[in-house]
Scaffold this motif. Structure first.
Motif, PDB file in Angstrom:
ATOM      1  N   MET A 187      -7.618 -23.336  14.104  1.00 54.00           N
ATOM      2  CA  MET A 187      -7.254 -22.572  15.309  1.00 54.00           C
ATOM      3  C   MET A 187      -5.800 -22.097  15.211  1.00 54.00           C
ATOM      4  SD  MET A 187      -9.871 -22.160  17.253  1.00 54.00           S
ATOM      5  CE  MET A 187      -9.386 -21.818  18.944  1.00 54.00           C
ATOM      6  N   ALA A 188      -4.933 -22.944  14.647  1.00 53.96           N
ATOM      7  CA  ALA A 188      -3.520 -22.552  14.525  1.00 53.96           C
ATOM      8  C   ALA A 188      -3.391 -21.362  13.571  1.00 53.96           C
ATOM      9  CB  ALA A 188      -2.696 -23.739  14.033  1.00 53.96           C
ATOM     10  N   VAL A 189      -4.172 -21.386  12.501  1.00 53.63           N
ATOM     11  CA  VAL A 189      -4.129 -20.246  11.553  1.00 53.63           C
ATOM     12  C   VAL A 189      -4.588 -18.977  12.268  1.00 53.63           C
ATOM     13  CG1 VAL A 189      -5.172 -19.267   9.467  1.00 53.63           C
ATOM     14  CG2 VAL A 189      -4.455 -21.665   9.486  1.00 53.63           C
ATOM     15  N   LEU A 190      -5.721 -19.070  12.964  1.00 56.22           N
ATOM     16  CA  LEU A 190      -6.284 -17.885  13.641  1.00 56.22           C
ATOM     17  C   LEU A 190      -5.347 -17.392  14.744  1.00 56.22           C
ATOM     18  CD1 LEU A 190      -9.982 -19.155  13.807  1.00 56.22           C
ATOM     19  CD2 LEU A 190      -9.112 -17.324  12.319  1.00 56.22           C
ATOM     20  N   ASP A 191      -4.794 -18.344  15.511  1.00 56.74           N
ATOM     21  CA  ASP A 191      -3.872 -17.978  16.601  1.00 56.74           C
ATOM     22  C   ASP A 191      -2.592 -17.330  16.082  1.00 56.74           C
ATOM     23  OD1 ASP A 191      -5.291 -18.725  18.844  1.00 56.74           O
ATOM     24  OD2 ASP A 191      -4.478 -20.764  18.908  1.00 56.74           O
ATOM     25  N   ASP A 236     -10.909  -9.954   6.533  1.00 60.86           N
ATOM     26  CA  ASP A 236      -9.566 -10.528   6.421  1.00 60.86           C
ATOM     27  C   ASP A 236      -9.625 -11.790   5.552  1.00 60.86           C
ATOM     28  OD1 ASP A 236      -6.690 -10.763   7.543  1.00 60.86           O
ATOM     29  OD2 ASP A 236      -7.573 -12.775   7.737  1.00 60.86           O
ATOM     30  N   PRO A 237      -8.751 -11.911   4.531  1.00 62.94           N
ATOM     31  CA  PRO A 237      -8.866 -13.043   3.603  1.00 62.94           C
ATOM     32  C   PRO A 237      -8.657 -14.408   4.271  1.00 62.94           C
ATOM     33  CG  PRO A 237      -7.042 -11.564   2.996  1.00 62.94           C
ATOM     34  CD  PRO A 237      -7.765 -10.909   4.116  1.00 62.94           C
ATOM     35  N   GLU A 238      -7.758 -14.491   5.260  1.00 59.83           N
ATOM     36  CA  GLU A 238      -7.517 -15.809   5.879  1.00 59.83           C
ATOM     37  C   GLU A 238      -8.695 -16.230   6.761  1.00 59.83           C
ATOM     38  OE1 GLU A 238      -3.053 -16.583   6.745  1.00 59.83           O
ATOM     39  OE2 GLU A 238      -3.296 -14.411   6.661  1.00 59.83           O
ATOM     40  N   ILE A 239      -9.336 -15.252   7.400  1.00 55.43           N
ATOM     41  CA  ILE A 239     -10.538 -15.562   8.195  1.00 55.43           C
ATOM     42  C   ILE A 239     -11.679 -15.934   7.242  1.00 55.43           C
ATOM     43  CG2 ILE A 239     -12.261 -14.563   9.766  1.00 55.43           C
ATOM     44  CD1 ILE A 239      -9.854 -12.862  10.933  1.00 55.43           C
ATOM     45  N   ALA A 240     -11.786 -15.185   6.148  1.00 50.94           N
ATOM     46  CA  ALA A 240     -12.846 -15.458   5.164  1.00 50.94           C
ATOM     47  C   ALA A 240     -12.673 -16.852   4.561  1.00 50.94           C
ATOM     48  CB  ALA A 240     -12.838 -14.383   4.084  1.00 50.94           C
ATOM     49  N   GLU A 245     -24.725 -18.734  16.489  1.00 47.47           N
ATOM     50  CA  GLU A 245     -24.268 -19.987  15.890  1.00 47.47           C
ATOM     51  C   GLU A 245     -22.765 -20.168  16.155  1.00 47.47           C
ATOM     52  OE1 GLU A 245     -23.724 -21.704  11.417  1.00 47.47           O
ATOM     53  OE2 GLU A 245     -25.291 -20.205  11.739  1.00 47.47           O
ATOM     54  N   VAL A 246     -22.426 -21.310  16.717  1.00 45.12           N
ATOM     55  CA  VAL A 246     -21.022 -21.578  17.051  1.00 45.12           C
ATOM     56  C   VAL A 246     -20.639 -22.919  16.437  1.00 45.12           C
ATOM     57  CG1 VAL A 246     -19.473 -22.114  18.969  1.00 45.12           C
ATOM     58  CG2 VAL A 246     -21.071 -20.232  19.183  1.00 45.12           C
ATOM     59  N   ILE A 247     -19.495 -22.965  15.769  1.00 45.81           N
ATOM     60  CA  ILE A 247     -19.053 -24.235  15.162  1.00 45.81           C
ATOM     61  C   ILE A 247     -17.739 -24.698  15.787  1.00 45.81           C
ATOM     62  CG2 ILE A 247     -20.186 -23.758  12.959  1.00 45.81           C
ATOM     63  CD1 ILE A 247     -17.283 -23.177  11.863  1.00 45.81           C
ATOM     64  N   ARG A 248     -17.491 -26.010  15.673  1.00 43.30           N
ATOM     65  CA  ARG A 248     -16.193 -26.516  16.113  1.00 43.30           C
ATOM     66  C   ARG A 248     -15.178 -26.239  15.008  1.00 43.30           C
ATOM     67  NH1 ARG A 248     -14.157 -29.021  20.019  1.00 43.30           N
ATOM     68  NH2 ARG A 248     -16.096 -29.760  20.941  1.00 43.30           N
ATOM     69  N   LEU A 249     -14.072 -25.616  15.392  1.00 42.33           N
ATOM     70  CA  LEU A 249     -12.995 -25.345  14.442  1.00 42.33           C
ATOM     71  C   LEU A 249     -11.918 -26.414  14.629  1.00 42.33           C
ATOM     72  CD1 LEU A 249     -12.917 -21.488  14.992  1.00 42.33           C
ATOM     73  CD2 LEU A 249     -13.619 -22.649  12.883  1.00 42.33           C
ATOM     74  N   SER A 250     -11.264 -26.785  13.532  1.00 36.87           N
ATOM     75  CA  SER A 250     -10.218 -27.820  13.618  1.00 36.87           C
ATOM     76  C   SER A 250      -8.969 -27.229  14.267  1.00 36.87           C
ATOM     77  CB  SER A 250      -9.887 -28.334  12.227  1.00 36.87           C
ATOM     78  OG  SER A 250      -9.268 -27.294  11.498  1.00 36.87           O
ATOM     79  N   GLU A 251      -8.070 -28.109  14.690  1.00 39.97           N
ATOM     80  CA  GLU A 251      -6.791 -27.643  15.254  1.00 39.97           C
ATOM     81  C   GLU A 251      -6.050 -26.784  14.242  1.00 39.97           C
ATOM     82  OE1 GLU A 251      -4.254 -30.650  16.931  1.00 39.97           O
ATOM     83  OE2 GLU A 251      -5.928 -31.445  18.121  1.00 39.97           O
ATOM     84  N   GLU A 252      -6.168 -27.175  12.973  1.00 41.01           N
ATOM     85  CA  GLU A 252      -5.501 -26.430  11.896  1.00 41.01           C
ATOM     86  C   GLU A 252      -6.098 -25.011  11.774  1.00 41.01           C
ATOM     87  OE1 GLU A 252      -6.592 -27.871   8.071  1.00 41.01           O
ATOM     88  OE2 GLU A 252      -4.664 -27.342   7.173  1.00 41.01           O
TER      89      GLU A 252
END
Ligand code: NDP
Length: 313
Positions: A278-282, A225-229, A269-276
């Protein structure tokens, strides 16, 4: 460089037990592959293995655990009651314990809120009626299945009990009679099926969610998916890392499956994602990408609305 993280590596069950945030999945891990996958994962830091009777490979999972040399007491081992065993959950559990070569589980889950009736012919675990339809017992009361799970918990053979694939209407119904609150609800969860309402319901009721098929299952289709990529590129990580991290950032356990040593290693491997981020993914599902990937036949037979929320939620 990947963003450094102080994300939790464990979550807590409502029993007080600690559960590692990332588990190794074992579904569709062919015999001959899964033994090494489990052993390699444990030798390389995993401490949580997700198994099930219906995966028909619990023997090898158990061998992999032994090969690893990691003490059983350090491993969080989950398995699941199969649909044909609802009237006799203790017998189903015993088959799983024997196959895995252990005398207890850390977590035992009801695999689906549906009972299948064994038939004289065909696959005894996926029985069909003489007319070819799934042998579903629509009169079966899931409260009885849960009562048996509570008995199993009292026996000490499992340290926590929980559910898989339970939607809010099913949970509301079970809540009327449960004496023990399920520790977990393991469901299909990823940005195309974020299940925001179910996640909230479970949080409000002290039930930890576990995300299965986090990469989109076979072939990991969500990775393209381009937005996830784009989020992955921004953090200089693989899309798989974004998809796995999404759940840990949400406070859920995540269960990626792999039999490749390279991918088993990188999936931890796990990274911290920003609120931004997470909002895109959600928001991807609501933007027209909503998709449920896991569609077992007994689900179609019953009608999804019976136990699933609409996919856009
Ligand atoms: P996943 O979303 O974990 O995807 C697995 C697929 O992605 C495999 O084809 C795997 O191939 C590939 N893959 C894994 N890691 C990577 C990577 N880093 N890059 C590229 N490809 C990758 O799917 P599952 O449906 O297996 O779900 C995970 C686990 O959840 C299951 O194994 C099972 O334990 C549990 N589950 C529970 C269900 C339930 O009803 N309770 C239902 C479905 C799953 P390869 O192995 O070759 O790496």
């Amino acid at each position: 460089m990947p963003t450094s993280t102080t994300l939790p590596t464990y979550f807590q069950l409502n029993t007080g037990a600690k559960v590692p945030a990332v588990a190794l999945g074992t579904w569709q891990s062919a015999p001959g592959e899964v033994r090494n996958a489990v052993s390699f994962a444990l030798k390389n830091g995993y401490r949580h293995i997700d198994a099930a009777l219906i995966y028909k490979n619990e023997n090898e999972v158990g061998q992999g655990i032994k090969d690893s040399g990691v003490p059983r007491s350090e491993i969080f081992l989950t398995s699941k009651l199969w649909n044909t065993d609802h009237p006799n959950a203790a017998a189903g559990l015993q088959r799983t314990l024997d196959a895995l070569g252990t005398d207890y589980l850390d977590l035992y889950l009801v695999h689906w809120p549906v009972r299948l009736v064994p038939q004289a012919t065909g696959d005894p675990l996926l029985p069909v009626n003489p007319d070819g339809t799934r042998a579903i017992d629509r009169s079966w009361d899931q409260a009885e299945t849960w009562r048996q799970m509570e008995e199993i918990y009292a026996s000490g053979k499992v340290r926590a009990i929980g559910l898989c694939n339970w939607s809010i209407p099913y949970l509301e119904e079970l809540k009327k009679t449960w004496k023990i609150v399920p520790a977990v609800n393991q469901c299909e969860l990823h940005p195309f099926l974020p299940q925001h309402e179910l996640r909230k319901w479970c949080a409000d009721n002290g039930i930890l969610m576990e995300a299965y098929s986090p990469l989109g299952s076979t072939g990991a289709p969500l990775m393209s998916d381009p937005e996830i990529a784009a989020i992955a590129e921004k953090h200089d990580v693989s899309p798989a890392t974004v998809l796995i991290s999404y759940h840990v950032n949400h406070g859920s356990v995540v269960i990626p499956k792999s039999v490749s040593e390279k991918r088993i290693s990188s999936n931890r491997e796990v990274i911290r994602l920003s609120e931004e981020d997470m909002a895109v993914l959600d928001g991807l599902a609501a933007k027209g990408k909503a998709k449920r990937i896991n569609t077992p036949l007994f689900g179609w037979d019953l009608g999804f609305e019976d136990w699933y929320a609409p996919v856009s939620q």
